[in-house]
Design an enzyme around this catalytic site. Structure first.
Site, PDB file in Angstrom:
ATOM      1  CE1 TYR A  32      -5.633  10.319   2.337  1.00  0.00           C
ATOM      2  CE2 TYR A  32      -3.978  10.356   0.587  1.00  0.00           C
ATOM      3  CZ  TYR A  32      -4.446   9.851   1.784  1.00  0.00           C
ATOM      4  OH  TYR A  32      -3.746   8.860   2.430  1.00  0.00           O
ATOM      5  CB  SER A  74      -0.472  11.767   2.320  1.00  0.00           C
ATOM      6  OG  SER A  74       0.799  11.171   2.535  1.00  0.00           O
ATOM      7  CD  GLU A  96       7.257  -7.488  -3.894  1.00  0.00           C
ATOM      8  OE1 GLU A  96       6.262  -8.136  -3.538  1.00  0.00           O
ATOM      9  OE2 GLU A  96       8.268  -7.330  -3.170  1.00  0.00           O
ATOM     10  CE  LYS A 119       3.247   1.289   1.839  1.00  0.00           C
ATOM     11  NZ  LYS A 119       2.409   1.050   3.003  1.00  0.00           N
ATOM     12  NE  ARG A 159       6.416   2.517   7.074  1.00  0.00           N
ATOM     13  CZ  ARG A 159       6.294   2.661   8.393  1.00  0.00           C
ATOM     14  NH1 ARG A 159       7.008   1.915   9.217  1.00  0.00           N
ATOM     15  NH2 ARG A 159       5.466   3.556   8.879  1.00  0.00           N
ATOM     16  CB  CYS A 187       4.948  -2.668   8.642  1.00  0.00           C
ATOM     17  SG  CYS A 187       5.120  -1.006   7.992  1.00  0.00           S
ATOM     18  CE  LYS A 229       0.818   3.975  -0.011  1.00  0.00           C
ATOM     19  NZ  LYS A 229       0.530   3.407   1.271  1.00  0.00           N
TER      20      LYS A 229
END
Ligand code: PBG
Length: 326
Positions: A311, A272, A231, A193, A215, A128, A246
């Site tokens: 989505y 997703s 955060e 996240k 990550r 990232c 998320k």
């Protein structure tokens, strides 16, 4: 005497139930993610996300207009490119795939356009940010995020959505935008996240899985709720306009706590893997897909999300219009 208090009185008829529903979803609260791929000429179904399509440039305006007509609140744009390098410089190219897609959408309609702001889709190593000795160099990456933000704002994005989880990214982006005269461009911060396996189908499709490592040095440990609050508070202080949690469904406690303790709008991202689970269970006849879609969204809202990125946005908006008789 068997109980005087009978909860079932209030559930007896459809009209009674409708009157007493505490919270109802509105299509305007939903955000539809869209993938724009500069390597294709026709829209293409995403294998890992059945029912989702990658769009070529040239079809983005039409699709955004369709989504707008259904009453969906906004669109979140992701770019897919094969022009990758160690820095991810394509991410701030004024003629890049996301920048071109934003211009196209803005010419076609008025739906708010949010752009994902990260480097993992543009770096050849899939991390990232900029690497130094195989580690993501936080502070060098901030400068690059500033460039991306300015290029997306210049293309016409209403909000940028930094998703890289670098320390100080919101402040760096806010000052880069303000310096270039984009005081009106908002920041939807991916604040809490988590380092989640539920991003799998997304990474397969945009080709952003890191080539080595993971990550976990920047995304959060799924076990940490107090740290998630820190955060979010930090991002609020740095100038975020909205805070995101998320994924969504496995993290309802974080959404709930954020809504209780903070004042900014809270956005939840049904990612997703969450979508893919519902879709594939439904395709295998194990659950009713339509009901699972509506129930999951309703529960994310009940937990406290003001806005839901999903989505299912387009499909759910269509469903809500039928239910509400619009
Ligand atoms: C990073 C980004 C990711 C997602 C949104 N922005 C992937 C990641 O952090 O690896 C995941 C979205 C999803 O799974 O639906 N640019």
């Amino acid at each position: 005497m068997y109980p005087q208090e009978r909860m079932r009185r209030l559930r007896a008829t459809p009209r009674m139930r409708r009157m007493l529903r505490e919270d109802a979803l509105r299509p305007e609260q939903l955000v539809q993610p869209l993938f724009v791929d500069e390597n294709i000429a026709e829209r293409r179904e995403v294998v890992t996300l059945p029912g989702q399509y990658a769009l070529p440039l040239g079809k983005v305006g039409e699709e955004c207009s369709r989504i707008e007509r259904l009453g969906v609140g906004a669109v979140l744009l992701f770019g897919i490119t094969c022009r990758k390098d160690p820095l991810g410089s394509e991410a701030w190219n004024h003629e890049g795939v996301v920048q071109s897609a934003v211009r196209e959408a803005k010419t076609a309609c008025d739906i708010p356009i949010i752009t994902d702001l990260c480097l993992c889709e543009y770096t050849d190593h899939g991390h990232c940010g900029q690497l130094r000795h195989d580690q993501v160099d936080n502070d060098a990456t901030l400068e690059l995020y500033g460039r991306i933000a300015v290029s997306q704002a210049r293309a016409g994005a209403d909000m940028v959505a930094p998703s890289g989880m670098m320390d100080g990214q919101v402040a760096a982006i806010r000052s880069a935008l303000d310096r270039e005269g984009f005081q009106g461009t908002g920041i939807m911060a991916y604040s809490a996240k988590f380092a989640s396996c539920f991003y799998g189908p997304f990474r397969d499709m945009v080709g952003s899985a890191p080539s080595n490592g993971d990550r976990r040095s920047h995304q959060m440990d799924p076990a940490n709720a107090r740290q998630a609050m820190r955060e979010m508070r930090l991002d609020a202080e740095e100038g975020a306009d909205m805070l995101m949690v998320k994924p969504a469904l496995p993290y309802l406690d974080i959404i709930c706590r954020a809504r209780d303790e903070l004042e900014l709008p809270i956005c939840a991202y049904q990612v997703s893997g969450e979508y893919a689970m519902i879709r594939s269970a439904a395709a295998n006849g194990m659950i009713d897909g339509r009901q699972a879609m509506m129930e999951s969204l309703s529960c994310i809202q009940r937990a406290g999300a003001d806005i839901i990125i999903t989505y299912f946005a387009t499909e759910a908006a269509r469903e809500l219009r039928c239910v509400n008789g619009a």
